[in-house]
Design a protein around this motif. Structure first.
Motif, PDB file in Angstrom:
ATOM      1  N   VAL A   1       1.050  -1.128  -0.086  1.00  0.00           N
ATOM      2  CA  VAL A   1       0.048   0.038  -0.143  1.00  0.00           C
ATOM      3  C   VAL A   1       1.134   1.004   0.142  1.00  0.00           C
ATOM      4  O   VAL A   1       1.800   1.270   0.808  1.00  0.00           O
TER       5      VAL A   1
ATOM      6  N   ASP B   1      -3.618  -3.326   3.789  1.00  0.00           N
ATOM      7  CA  ASP B   1      -5.160  -3.695   2.681  1.00  0.00           C
ATOM      8  C   ASP B   1      -5.575  -2.309   3.256  1.00  0.00           C
ATOM      9  O   ASP B   1      -6.130  -1.619   2.572  1.00  0.00           O
ATOM     10  N   GLY B   2      -4.851  -1.230   3.809  1.00  0.00           N
ATOM     11  CA  GLY B   2      -4.699  -0.253   4.242  1.00  0.00           C
ATOM     12  C   GLY B   2      -5.768  -0.093   5.095  1.00  0.00           C
ATOM     13  O   GLY B   2      -6.794   1.718   5.026  1.00  0.00           O
TER      14      GLY B   2
END
Length: 373
Positions: free
Chosen positions: A238, A296-297
């Protein structure tokens, strides 16, 4: 004996009030402003480029980088803690400055190896690491007691305030020195006590936390999270811009101060953003933290400045009060004068003590001479 180290700390502290500005003026090359970085939508991607440049330039440094959020169009400062080249030193991270758009390294140094950070180490620890921190803390306590005892010794009796505050015409030099010492001390006593107390508390964090916990509860600090993703996350899973957008969604009015990146592999496997909210005493080192997963942020954890207890709030104020940044430009200039005033007080006190001692010895010598057969 206390006076000399106090002078060293005072003068080095006065020089450090504008240490970022002085260091930039002395060492940073003239770099063109990044006009294309000014629009808000283009600010975050420059940190993507900055991290890519750091990874490409220093491929052997696989741990996290801490990137300072600079003003628009200015160079980007970053630091890497515990580089192999300075493993034996107490605190010597690699300091790197990148161009305004993050595409090139324009300067690199190790902390403590150039003038302003050498002065910082001198002021913070007397160039003596952990032992020096304790010594500086005790000097701060001693200097506080010295200032308060001087104020107590001067404190006038009821009805004598006007006389005590007057700057008198005195024929003797020792009396003139007393008046100058008195006036300088009275004008600067509050900022000097504030500097000494906050300096001692910063140098003795464990002792400070224990004292505060007795009356306000434990001091809370954001702790590193355990690895969140099995096997660790890759640093580029990310990008910083995406993670920053997620962090800002939770604190939309906050100002970005620092970005701590994930490691290339292993831990930490998250971004840690340091944000400044309204009411926080420090702009450069604020006290709201947001942890965003590098995989995955998603939000992992947040630490809100407004929700911290009283003990933690007191600790949060120490740095901004000690370096004068909370008071703005005028306050910082006044702190420079305060650091110089401490030196003036020492010099005036030392001269007055020496002068009085000489007069006393001369008087005793004359008395003995007159009684000799």
């Amino acid at each position: 004996m206390l006076g000399i180290p106090v002078v060293v700390l005072s003068l080095s502290g006065a020089a450090l009030v504008f240490y970022n500005e002085l260091d930039g003026a002395l060492n940073l090359p003239a770099t063109p402003a990044c006009d294309s970085c000014s629009p808000p939508q283009l600010i975050a991607p420059r940190y993507d480029r900055a991290l890519h440049t750091l990874r490409q330039t220093y491929p052997d440094l696989n741990g996290p980088w801490r990137v300072e959020a600079s003003e628009r169009g200015r160079v980007i400062a970053a630091r890497y803690y515990h580089p192999p080249a300075t493993q034996g030193e107490y605190f010597a991270p690699l300091m790197v400055w990148l161009s305004a758009d993050g595409s090139a390294v324009v300067r690199q140094e190790y902390w403590g190896h150039y003038l302003m950070t050498w002065l910082y180490n001198l002021h913070f620890s007397l160039l003596s690491g952990a032992t020096g921190l304790v010594v500086v803390g005790m000097i701060g306590v001693g200097a506080t007691l010295l200032l308060l005892s001087g104020l107590l010794a001067w404190w006038p009796r009821p009805g004598q305030w006007r006389r005590a505050l007057a700057f008198k015409r005195r024929p003797a030099l020792v009396g003139q020195l007393y008046d100058w010492h008195k006036v300088t001390g009275l004008v600067m006593v509050i900022p000097l006590v504030l500097l000494c107390v906050t300096g001692a508390m910063l140098a003795l964090p464990k002792q400070t936390s224990w004292v505060l916990s007795q009356g306000f509860g434990p001091v809370n600090t954001p702790q590193p999270l355990l690895g969140q993703n099995a096997g660790g996350a890759k640093a580029d899973t990310v990008p910083p811009a995406v993670a920053l957008e997620q962090a800002r969604s939770h604190y939309p009015t906050a100002t970005l101060a620092w970005i701590e990146t994930p490691a290339v592999t292993g831990t930490p496997d998250y971004y840690r953003f340091r944000l400044s909210q309204q009411g926080d005493p420090s702009r450069r080192f604020p006290h709201t933290f947001v942890y965003i997963s590098a995989a995955d942020g998603t939000l992992l954890y947040s630490y809100d400045f407004h929700k911290q207890n009283h003990a933690t709030t007191i600790v949060n104020w120490l740095h901004a009060l000690h370096d004068g940044t909370y008071f703005g430009l005028a306050g910082r200039i006044f702190y420079v004068l305060a650091g110089m005033a401490m030196t003036i007080l020492f010099i005036l006190g030392a001269i007055r003590y020496y002068w009085r001692t000489c007069y006393k010895r001369r008087g005793e010598g004359s008395a003995r001479h007159n009684t000799m057969p």
